[in-house]
Design an enzyme around this catalytic site. Structure first.
Site, PDB file in Angstrom:
ATOM      1  N   GLU A   1     -19.492  34.231  51.015  1.00 35.19           N
ATOM      2  CA  GLU A   1     -20.453  34.763  51.983  1.00 35.19           C
ATOM      3  C   GLU A   1     -21.588  35.473  51.248  1.00 35.19           C
ATOM      4  O   GLU A   1     -21.343  36.284  50.357  1.00 35.19           O
ATOM      5  CB  GLU A   1     -19.726  35.729  52.913  1.00 35.19           C
ATOM      6  CG  GLU A   1     -20.584  36.487  53.894  1.00 35.19           C
ATOM      7  CD  GLU A   1     -19.750  37.431  54.756  1.00 35.19           C
ATOM      8  OE1 GLU A   1     -20.351  38.172  55.551  1.00 35.19           O
ATOM      9  OE2 GLU A   1     -18.502  37.442  54.632  1.00 35.19           O
TER      10      GLU A   1
ATOM     11  N   GLU B   1     -27.740  42.913  56.452  1.00 31.44           N
ATOM     12  CA  GLU B   1     -26.911  43.603  57.434  1.00 31.44           C
ATOM     13  C   GLU B   1     -27.603  44.930  57.679  1.00 31.44           C
ATOM     14  O   GLU B   1     -27.747  45.743  56.755  1.00 31.44           O
ATOM     15  CB  GLU B   1     -25.495  43.801  56.918  1.00 31.44           C
ATOM     16  CG  GLU B   1     -24.736  42.493  56.766  1.00 31.44           C
ATOM     17  CD  GLU B   1     -23.254  42.711  56.556  1.00 31.44           C
ATOM     18  OE1 GLU B   1     -22.493  42.555  57.520  1.00 31.44           O
ATOM     19  OE2 GLU B   1     -22.880  43.061  55.421  1.00 31.44           O
TER      20      GLU B   1
END
Length: 452
Positions: free
Chosen positions: A227, A232
């Site tokens: 990932e 974020e």
């Protein structure tokens, strides 16, 4: 939450199959983006987005009876993984009215709470609208605009990549009849066990409904893959984080051997659930990102991420720039003693883990080299979510909870520890949203002007 009065019948073509429903037509919202070949030379691509299968209405192939209601499987339709997959279908989505997802040209807006729905996760489809768009990030640059001004503490408007299969797993697992069209095949470095279907089978066996979330639970199986968290963020904090795994492809795990958020042994799996993160606030630079700061989260910004390779073609550095109000702004420098630089490198990650006293799980899974092999074909994911496990404290507050806030690496943002509790943020900020737009991809220095 998805009841329908329509009925239909279907002939089962396999003993085990993850079916596609027909009660609601699946129409993917269009989203354009740009592929660049050199600075100023970009071509518009006609793509679309699809919502993840976990959000979809799952019902009997024979009628509109729910296979899954709240956080519980129907015992008759779903006595085990294989029977459930044969009996149940994923149906089409009403993107705006059910999920709060809207597009306009190159812009995608995700609303937080829409009716009884909370959050969303979407994938970029390719121009054929048959599979996911894949990206080779090595020696490349990915750029997008984002508006986080309506994302308070406790929320995460995320843009990231994982090594999902471009067809949603159909070719590897022929029992999967739904595929990318219905948002199947998700995986990440947490090896999530809350997925309702993995590898063409249901995740019914061992399913335990969540004690604090009326819509979710965890099963015996999880879905793992590398990932790359490009973004974020909310309006208080942001993090850039690569997460390597031992395999460069999606794999299914079982029970606590999955590791990650959903298992008793966080580091017991084949992936690094923590990654090597660059959060400017955590790196000691508390004036860089936030309302009224160097990167002012009250206004839209352009986010540029570069993936630098070494002589062998392996990932060696991840660099970050911002463009706001016509100014190019380099990522914040680390102000942590013993940790230098403003980019993610092997040396940075090693020094950071040591300075913060964190287990170096990143290195145990081969660090940047451990994610490099997967980066030749990754799927773009855009999501908005709140955190039922840690209230997003790892992003925007002090974390771990029992740590001293003044210790290096503990403070990640200025949010109160209670502000991200899901019941609080869902009740106080249901109208929150994030907008991603102007996505560009190409060679290094091709997607933005360094002299902006």
């Amino acid at each position: 939450m998805h009841q329908r009065a329509l009925l239909f019948s279907a002939l089962l073509t396999a003993v085990r199959a993850q079916q596609a429903g027909t009660l609601t037509e699946e129409v993917h919202p269009s989203l354009t983006w740009q592929k660049c070949t050199s600075e100023g030379s970009c071509t518009e691509q006609s793509g679309s987005v699809v919502i993840d299968s976990n959000w979809r209405w799952t019902h009997s192939v024979n009628d509109s009876t729910n296979c899954y209601t709240g956080n519980t499987w129907d015992a008759t339709l779903c006595p085990d993984d294989e029977t459930c997959a044969a009996n149940c279908a994923l149906d089409g989505a009403d993107y705006e009215s059910t999920y709060g997802v809207t597009t306009d040209g190159d812009s995608l807006t995700l609303k937080f709470v829409t009716g009884s729905n909370v959050g969303s996760r979407l994938y970029l489809m390719d121009t054929s609208d048959e599979g996911y768009q894949t990206f080779n990030l090595l020696d490349a640059e990915f750029t997008f605009d984002v508006d986080v001004s309506n994302l308070p503490c406790g929320l995460n408007g995320a843009l990231y990549f994982t090594a999902m299969d471009a067809d949603g797993g159909v070719s590897k697992y022929p029992a999967n009849k739904a595929g990318a069209k219905y948002g199947t095949g998700y995986c990440d470095s947490q090896c999530p066990r809350d997925l309702k279907f993995i590898d063409g089978q249901a995740n019914v066996d061992g399913w335990e409904p969540s004690s604090n979330n009326d819509n979710t639970g965890i099963g015996n199986h999880g879905s793992c893959c590398p990932e790359m968290d490009i973004w974020e963020a909310n309006k208080i904090s942001t993090a850039l984080t690569p997460h390597p795994c031992d395999s460069s492809e999606q794999t299914m795990c079982e029970g606590n051997d999955c590791g990650g958020t959903y298992s008793d042994d966080r580091y017991g799996g084949t992936c690094d659930p923590d990654g090597c993160d660059f959060n400017p606030y955590r790196m000691g630079n508390d004036s860089f990102y936030g309302p009224g700061k160097t990167i002012d989260t009250g206004s839209k910004m352009t986010v540029v991420t570069q993936f630098i390779t070494d002589g062998s073609g392996s990932l060696s550095e991840i660099k970050r720039y911002y463009v706001q109000n016509g100014n190019v702004i380099a990522n914040a420098d680390s102000n942590i003693s013993g940790v230098t630089g403003n980019s993610i490198t092997t040396d940075f990650c090693t020094a950071q883990k040591k300075a913060f006293g964190d287990e170096d799980i990143f290195a145990e899974h081969n660090g940047l080299a451990g994610i490099s092999d997967a980066m030749s074909s990754m799927v773009l994911i855009l999501s908005l979510w709140d955190d039922y496990y840690a209230s997003m404290e790892w992003l925007d507050s002090d974390y771990p909870e029992n740590a001293t806030a003044t210790d290096p690496g503990v403070a990640r943002g200025t949010c109160d520890s209670e502000s991200g509790v899901p019941a609080t943020v869902e009740g106080a900020h249901p109208d929150s949203s994030v907008t991603f737009s102007n996505i560009k991809f190409g060679p290094i220095n091709s997607t933005f002007s360094a002299s902006a």
